[in-house]
Design an enzyme around this catalytic site. Structure first.
Site, PDB file in Angstrom:
ATOM      1  N   LYS A  72      69.840 -42.336   4.236  1.00  0.00           N
ATOM      2  CA  LYS A  72      70.742 -41.180   4.326  1.00  0.00           C
ATOM      3  C   LYS A  72      71.888 -41.282   3.320  1.00  0.00           C
ATOM      4  O   LYS A  72      72.173 -40.314   2.604  1.00  0.00           O
ATOM      5  CB  LYS A  72      71.278 -41.080   5.761  1.00  0.00           C
ATOM      6  CG  LYS A  72      72.062 -39.818   6.047  1.00  0.00           C
ATOM      7  CD  LYS A  72      72.301 -39.652   7.526  1.00  0.00           C
ATOM      8  CE  LYS A  72      73.217 -40.682   8.129  1.00  0.00           C
ATOM      9  NZ  LYS A  72      72.567 -41.914   8.610  1.00  0.00           N
ATOM     10  N   THR A  74      71.972 -43.143   0.616  1.00  0.00           N
ATOM     11  CA  THR A  74      71.365 -43.089  -0.712  1.00  0.00           C
ATOM     12  C   THR A  74      71.100 -41.645  -1.124  1.00  0.00           C
ATOM     13  O   THR A  74      71.357 -41.254  -2.269  1.00  0.00           O
ATOM     14  CB  THR A  74      70.048 -43.890  -0.709  1.00  0.00           C
ATOM     15  OG1 THR A  74      70.316 -45.219  -0.256  1.00  0.00           O
ATOM     16  CG2 THR A  74      69.439 -43.942  -2.097  1.00  0.00           C
ATOM     17  N   ARG A  95      81.578 -42.556   4.796  1.00  0.00           N
ATOM     18  CA  ARG A  95      82.409 -43.427   5.617  1.00  0.00           C
ATOM     19  C   ARG A  95      82.506 -44.830   5.015  1.00  0.00           C
ATOM     20  O   ARG A  95      81.685 -45.220   4.198  1.00  0.00           O
ATOM     21  CB  ARG A  95      81.826 -43.525   7.033  1.00  0.00           C
ATOM     22  CG  ARG A  95      81.861 -42.229   7.813  1.00  0.00           C
ATOM     23  CD  ARG A  95      80.987 -42.304   9.048  1.00  0.00           C
ATOM     24  NE  ARG A  95      79.596 -42.538   8.673  1.00  0.00           N
ATOM     25  CZ  ARG A  95      78.681 -43.060   9.484  1.00  0.00           C
ATOM     26  NH1 ARG A  95      79.003 -43.412  10.713  1.00  0.00           N
ATOM     27  NH2 ARG A  95      77.437 -43.243   9.073  1.00  0.00           N
ATOM     28  N   LYS A 106      72.687 -54.721   9.752  1.00  0.00           N
ATOM     29  CA  LYS A 106      72.512 -53.468   9.013  1.00  0.00           C
ATOM     30  C   LYS A 106      72.572 -53.662   7.506  1.00  0.00           C
ATOM     31  O   LYS A 106      71.926 -52.953   6.753  1.00  0.00           O
ATOM     32  CB  LYS A 106      73.571 -52.459   9.467  1.00  0.00           C
ATOM     33  CG  LYS A 106      73.413 -51.070   8.850  1.00  0.00           C
ATOM     34  CD  LYS A 106      74.432 -50.120   9.463  1.00  0.00           C
ATOM     35  CE  LYS A 106      74.310 -48.717   8.886  1.00  0.00           C
ATOM     36  NZ  LYS A 106      74.709 -48.649   7.479  1.00  0.00           N
ATOM     37  N   ALA A 274      78.224 -43.259  14.802  1.00  0.00           N
ATOM     38  CA  ALA A 274      77.794 -42.043  15.500  1.00  0.00           C
ATOM     39  C   ALA A 274      77.134 -42.326  16.840  1.00  0.00           C
ATOM     40  O   ALA A 274      76.998 -41.425  17.655  1.00  0.00           O
ATOM     41  CB  ALA A 274      76.824 -41.253  14.623  1.00  0.00           C
ATOM     42  N   PHE A 302      73.682 -41.957  11.654  1.00  0.00           N
ATOM     43  CA  PHE A 302      72.407 -42.041  12.366  1.00  0.00           C
ATOM     44  C   PHE A 302      71.639 -40.710  12.305  1.00  0.00           C
ATOM     45  O   PHE A 302      71.764 -39.967  11.346  1.00  0.00           O
ATOM     46  CB  PHE A 302      72.618 -42.533  13.794  1.00  0.00           C
ATOM     47  CG  PHE A 302      73.110 -43.951  13.860  1.00  0.00           C
ATOM     48  CD1 PHE A 302      72.383 -44.977  13.266  1.00  0.00           C
ATOM     49  CD2 PHE A 302      74.296 -44.276  14.499  1.00  0.00           C
ATOM     50  CE1 PHE A 302      72.832 -46.302  13.302  1.00  0.00           C
ATOM     51  CE2 PHE A 302      74.754 -45.595  14.549  1.00  0.00           C
ATOM     52  CZ  PHE A 302      74.017 -46.603  13.944  1.00  0.00           C
ATOM     53  N   PHE A 382      59.373 -43.280  -1.554  1.00  0.00           N
ATOM     54  CA  PHE A 382      59.088 -44.702  -1.748  1.00  0.00           C
ATOM     55  C   PHE A 382      57.876 -44.806  -2.675  1.00  0.00           C
ATOM     56  O   PHE A 382      56.977 -43.949  -2.657  1.00  0.00           O
ATOM     57  CB  PHE A 382      58.784 -45.388  -0.415  1.00  0.00           C
ATOM     58  CG  PHE A 382      60.008 -45.735   0.390  1.00  0.00           C
ATOM     59  CD1 PHE A 382      60.333 -47.062   0.641  1.00  0.00           C
ATOM     60  CD2 PHE A 382      60.842 -44.739   0.898  1.00  0.00           C
ATOM     61  CE1 PHE A 382      61.457 -47.391   1.395  1.00  0.00           C
ATOM     62  CE2 PHE A 382      61.959 -45.065   1.638  1.00  0.00           C
ATOM     63  CZ  PHE A 382      62.271 -46.400   1.889  1.00  0.00           C
ATOM     64  N   TRP A 410      66.454 -42.783  -5.588  1.00  0.00           N
ATOM     65  CA  TRP A 410      66.562 -44.243  -5.496  1.00  0.00           C
ATOM     66  C   TRP A 410      66.079 -44.877  -6.799  1.00  0.00           C
ATOM     67  O   TRP A 410      66.703 -45.797  -7.326  1.00  0.00           O
ATOM     68  CB  TRP A 410      65.737 -44.764  -4.316  1.00  0.00           C
ATOM     69  CG  TRP A 410      65.925 -46.233  -4.057  1.00  0.00           C
ATOM     70  CD1 TRP A 410      66.825 -46.825  -3.223  1.00  0.00           C
ATOM     71  CD2 TRP A 410      65.191 -47.313  -4.677  1.00  0.00           C
ATOM     72  NE1 TRP A 410      66.701 -48.200  -3.264  1.00  0.00           N
ATOM     73  CE2 TRP A 410      65.709 -48.529  -4.156  1.00  0.00           C
ATOM     74  CE3 TRP A 410      64.150 -47.369  -5.608  1.00  0.00           C
ATOM     75  CZ2 TRP A 410      65.222 -49.772  -4.529  1.00  0.00           C
ATOM     76  CZ3 TRP A 410      63.665 -48.623  -5.998  1.00  0.00           C
ATOM     77  CH2 TRP A 410      64.199 -49.802  -5.456  1.00  0.00           C
TER      78      TRP A 410
END
Length: 557
Positions: A72, A74, A95, A106, A274, A302, A382, A410
């Site tokens: 998210k 990224t 954030r 994480k 969240a 999230f 991906f 990415w």
């Protein structure tokens, strides 16, 4: 071997932060530098631009997170870079990272690949000290409560009803429930207490929802810290702590300006989770960015059942914001995992599993549309994704009245996100969004909880005992009935069972506890087994973090 995220970040050619500020019209005199590559923006500058028109607001959210990864942040960074690449003036607002999950499981929170915000190591460690300031302000109030009781308790606080918990920015399950003031008369009156993680602090929420320092002090003063024997509330302002807390938060209140790998501006400010808090970056950062850019891309934590719901029902409601478009991030890998494929087997093509796992994505699309906002699905690409698998996602999304656009940010940065950026800009500029929260202010509190549980989680019922229902009615009688609710539940499922993937129906939402955050302006509803103080995993990330021979941080991301 392709370069790692940290190697890409270290190879980036950063521009001096004054140049980044100048590009969006912030004079050097209005920047408070923290080194050469990050700075805070002065309140005087923020005040000067308040009357400018707003740009378009784009929210990035996601499906329920899986071990397969969604990306998210990224995507937020990649979309911001993509918008700038197609000639739009864009900023991102995300954030700050908490030390707890960074050293837990994480990892970092600055994006990845060629869609990152830098300086990555600083952002994921102490950054500009905002979290330390929030922890200190919270701890000052904790100390002043017990000190007041020790010196005679003129406010007649019932020490059995002190509701203000302590905080620390680290995952430490041993602190969830403690006994304070042991050791005899000199140490005060023993009582039960406990710790939350700093991101769950009401001080964090107040800072993230406040418009300026005066509003922040008012919110801090409104926080309820305890109750008397007659159950009347004791506020932070009664202890005269709000002024000193505001002093500690004076610099932390100001947004942090940094840059992406492609030298585009980014505000990084605030950090509530969240799953246990409201999950959005600060109002002051978002509002200021909207005055400086034509497009502002922000994210909510999230999945959309948590972050996006709270962004819409809490942040937008309180700040007068309205998103023009929502980007819902999904991956082929996550669809396969939702379809029953084990993580070890995600590399093999499995179109049937992709199709089976799309139910989770469809639920989120429907939920976000219920707020009146158009939705675009970003398929975060991906290298192992096959054309057939991607087409399965796109075909499914089309049946939901939306569209899925593959994005390769990415791997390729803005070049890989241009198609997504063009479509998002087109939708945002078309004016088709008709945003509205899904419940009114004057709806009874328990009905607000039921509305979210049934309309967003698709539960059959909310389970709450008489004590909880009576507490909600008491708050309504005290004038807090118009507050929104902030649901604290697992991020891994629409239900309160983290193992229930997909789009479950027929489940119940058990409410374990409710907390009044009168300063922040919402009711926290703790559901199922969710904890406001996480624990470390069996093998924490901290075990592999250290310095290499060159003095560089290794293992953080």
């Amino acid at each position: 071997m392709p370069p790692t995220d940290i190697e890409i970040a270290r190879a980036a050619k950063k521009r001096p932060i004054q140049e980044i500020g100048d590009g969006i019209g912030i004079p050097s005199a209005d920047l408070l530098p923290y080194g050469h590559d990050k700075a805070k923006v002065s309140q005087s500058f923020i005040d000067r631009v308040k009357d400018r028109p707003d740009g378009k607001l784009i929210l990035v959210t996601a499906i329920n997170p899986t071990p397969a990864g969604e990306g998210k942040t990224t995507t937020t960074v990649g979309l911001g870079d993509g918008l700038n690449a197609i000639g739009k003036k864009a900023m991102i607002c995300i954030r700050e990272a908490s030390l707890g999950p960074n050293f837990g499981m994480k990892g970092g929170a600055a994006g990845g690949g060629y869609a990152q915000v830098i300086p990555m190591e600083d952002m994921n460690l102490h950054f500009t000290g905002d979290f330390h300031a929030i922890t200190s302000a919270h701890s000052l109030l904790s100390a002043m409560i017990d000190n007041h009781i020790y010196w005679g308790n003129a406010l007649e606080i019932d020490i059995r009803r002190v509701v203000w918990r302590r905080v620390v920015d680290m995952n430490d399950r041993a602190l969830r429930q403690i006994t304070a003031s042991l050791g005899g008369v000199a140490n005060g009156f023993p009582r039960e207490a406990g710790f939350d993680i700093t991101v769950a602090s009401e001080v964090m929420a107040c800072l993230c929802l406040a418009d300026d320092l005066a509003d922040l002090q008012r919110r801090l003063g409104d926080m309820i810290v305890a109750y008397r024997r007659d159950k009347s509330p004791v506020f932070c302002r009664d202890l005269k702590a709000d002024g000193a807390m505001t002093v500690l938060l004076k610099d932390a209140m100001q947004p942090n300006l940094v840059q992406t790998l492609e030298n585009n501006p980014a505000f990084v400010h605030g950090g509530p989770f969240a799953n246990i808090a409201h999950g959005c970056n600060s109002v002051i950062a978002t509002k200021t960015a909207l005055k400086l850019a034509d497009f502002v891309v922000t994210e909510a934590g999230f999945g959309a059942d948590l972050g996006a719901e709270k962004f819409m029902n809490i942040k937008c409601r309180k700040a007068g914001l309205a998103p023009d478009c929502v980007v819902l991030v999904a991956t082929v890998r996550a669809m396969k995992m939702n379809g029953g494929v084990a993580k070890a087997d995600l590399g093999a093509e499995n179109v049937e599993a992709v199709e089976a796992g799309c139910a989770n994505l469809g639920r989120h699309i429907m939920n976000v549309k219920s707020f009146g906002v158009p939705v675009v699905v970003a398929v975060n690409h991906f290298t192992g994704d096959t054309e057939a698998e991607v087409k399965a996602v796109q075909d499914y999304v089309a049946t939901q009245g939306s569209e899925a656009i593959i994005s390769k940010h990415w791997a390729d940065g803005s070049k890989g996100s241009e198609a997504l950026a063009r479509r998002v800009a087109e939708i945002a500029e078309s004016g088709v969004s008709h945003f509205a929260p899904i419940y009114p202010d004057d709806m009874p509190l328990f009905q607000k909880i039921e509305t979210i549980a049934k309309r967003i989680y698709h539960a059959d019922e909310v389970l709450a005992d008489k004590k909880i229902r009576d507490q909600l009615r008491a708050w309504e009688d005290q004038g807090y009935g118009d507050l929104p609710v902030c649901m604290a539940k697992t991020q891994y499922s629409f239900s309160t069972d983290p193992n229930l993937r997909g789009a479950p129906i027929g489940h119940s939402v058990p409410v374990r506890e409710v907390r009044l955050s009168a300063g922040a302006g919402f009711i926290v509803v703790i559901c199922g087994e969710i904890m406001t103080m996480p624990g470390l995993p069996r093998v924490p990330s901290a075990e592999k973090i250290g310095l290499n021979a060159a003095g560089e941080v290794e293992g953080l991301f």
